[in-house]
Design an enzyme around this catalytic site. Structure first.
Site, PDB file in Angstrom:
ATOM      1  N   ARG A  97       0.430  -0.937  -0.285  1.00  0.00           N
ATOM      2  CA  ARG A  97      -0.034   0.240  -0.335  1.00  0.00           C
ATOM      3  C   ARG A  97       0.574   1.106  -0.264  1.00  0.00           C
ATOM      4  NH1 ARG A  97      -3.090   2.112  -2.744  1.00  0.00           N
ATOM      5  NH2 ARG A  97      -3.960   0.169  -2.377  1.00  0.00           N
ATOM      6  N   LYS A 132       2.362  25.116  -3.339  1.00  0.00           N
ATOM      7  CA  LYS A 132       0.047  23.852  -3.134  1.00  0.00           C
ATOM      8  C   LYS A 132       0.518  22.525  -2.823  1.00  0.00           C
ATOM      9  CE  LYS A 132      -1.550  27.793  -4.039  1.00  0.00           C
ATOM     10  NZ  LYS A 132      -3.244  28.620  -5.136  1.00  0.00           N
ATOM     11  N   LYS A 164       4.506  39.040  -2.586  1.00  0.00           N
ATOM     12  CA  LYS A 164       3.032  38.128  -2.737  1.00  0.00           C
ATOM     13  C   LYS A 164       2.545  39.682  -2.241  1.00  0.00           C
ATOM     14  CE  LYS A 164       1.383  35.097  -3.545  1.00  0.00           C
ATOM     15  NZ  LYS A 164       1.016  34.118  -4.643  1.00  0.00           N
ATOM     16  N   GLU A 194       4.682  39.731  -6.857  1.00  0.00           N
ATOM     17  CA  GLU A 194       3.121  39.338  -7.517  1.00  0.00           C
ATOM     18  C   GLU A 194       2.492  41.037  -8.066  1.00  0.00           C
ATOM     19  OE1 GLU A 194       0.139  37.001  -5.502  1.00  0.00           O
ATOM     20  OE2 GLU A 194      -0.466  38.766  -5.481  1.00  0.00           O
ATOM     21  N   ASP A 215      -1.295  38.181 -11.539  1.00  0.00           N
ATOM     22  CA  ASP A 215      -2.380  37.034 -10.891  1.00  0.00           C
ATOM     23  C   ASP A 215      -3.606  37.144 -11.380  1.00  0.00           C
ATOM     24  OD1 ASP A 215      -2.566  35.423  -8.748  1.00  0.00           O
ATOM     25  OD2 ASP A 215      -3.574  36.943  -7.970  1.00  0.00           O
TER      26      ASP A 215
END
Length: 280
Positions: A97, A132, A164, A194, A215
């Protein structure tokens, strides 16, 4: 890659085997029994994570015989054998597994990435991943993106400076944020900022960042951004489109002329490829 994969496999095996090991195999399978099997694909895809199978099985049986039929990055058809194994039966069943989870996860990411890469074929745009990722699996997932033909963005916060929207807000503007970054960065550190609109783009271009992330721009805004960067007296940075990119939209985004399209879905939404272990 082994030094990156081994700790992940070890932790996954420990999670599955717990304190007493595989009680089912211990109860049903003689201790010295051998088992031959094939890790096979139930549908077509792109290989990634073949080494995870080898490591998982060898951690439980050092004398296991393992043959990688495909290599990472290689496409395969439904039903294809990916890895052939002969090992102690208890060991192979105990590691099954964990090996399948990692193989399926990584093949799924590589397969989805390849679909995005093919969708932008013929354009200048390259497909990149993001941070992410699944905690603890970033190195494996980013390797899978590379196997699919994608490009890795930052591995972590220490790779480069990426300013950001929250950084911009705390600095009081795009220009000030880039200036602070430039004053802090070493000569080998690249700076990306960004922006969420064309006004911020103009402000950013004046500070000469290495990369500008556009963005959630609309297609017309992306085209305008490419044109403005092309004629900017401050030079043209790398332009990266980001935000809500899908397989249905990525080709049109690529046609705007951007250099990079970052896609969080490569790692946060890729379905695991269906793979299984077939006894032979």
């Amino acid at each position: 890659m082994d030094f990156l994969i081994e700790p992940v496999v070890r932790a996954a095996l420990a999670e599955d085997l717990g304190r007493a090991g595989d009680l089912t195999a211990q109860a049903c399978v003689p201790a010295e029994a051998r088992m031959a099997g094939v890790f096979a694909a139930r549908r077509a895809g792109v290989a990634a994570g073949v080494d995870a199978v080898r490591i998982a099985v060898r951690m439980l049986d050092l004398e296991a015989e393992i043959e990688a039929v495909v290599r990472d990055g290689q496409p395969f058809e439904a039903g294809a054998a990916l890895v052939r194994v002969e090992a102690n039966a208890r060991a192979l069943l105990a590691g099954e597994r964990t090996a399948l989870n990692l193989l399926g996860r990584m093949c799924g990411i590589a397969t989805l990435t390849r679909a995005y890469v093919e969708a932008v074929s013929g354009s200048r745009a390259r497909i990149a991943d993001t941070r992410k990722t699944t905690p603890g699996l970033r190195a494996l997932e980013k390797h899978a993106v590379a196997c699919g033909g994608g490009m890795n963005h930052r591995f972590g916060l220490d790779d480069a400076i990426l300013i950001k929207d929250n950084h911009v807000a705390l600095c009081g503007g795009v220009g000030e944020a880039v200036r602070r970054a430039r004053a802090h960065a070493g000569h080998l550190v690249r700076i990306e900022v960004e922006v969420d609109g064309l006004n911020q783009l103009d402000e950013a271009l004046a500070e000469r960042p290495d990369v500008v992330m556009l963005d959630n721009f609309t297609l017309p805004a992306l085209r305008e951004a490419v044109e403005r960067a092309k004629v900017s007296p401050f030079g043209r940075p790398v332009l990266e489109a980001s935000g809500g990119v899908t397989l249905e939209t990525v080709a049109e985004i690529a046609r705007t002329g951007v250099d990079v399209i970052s896609v969080g879905a490569l790692t946060h939404s890729a379905p695991a490829l269906d793979v299984g272990l077939d006894a032979r």
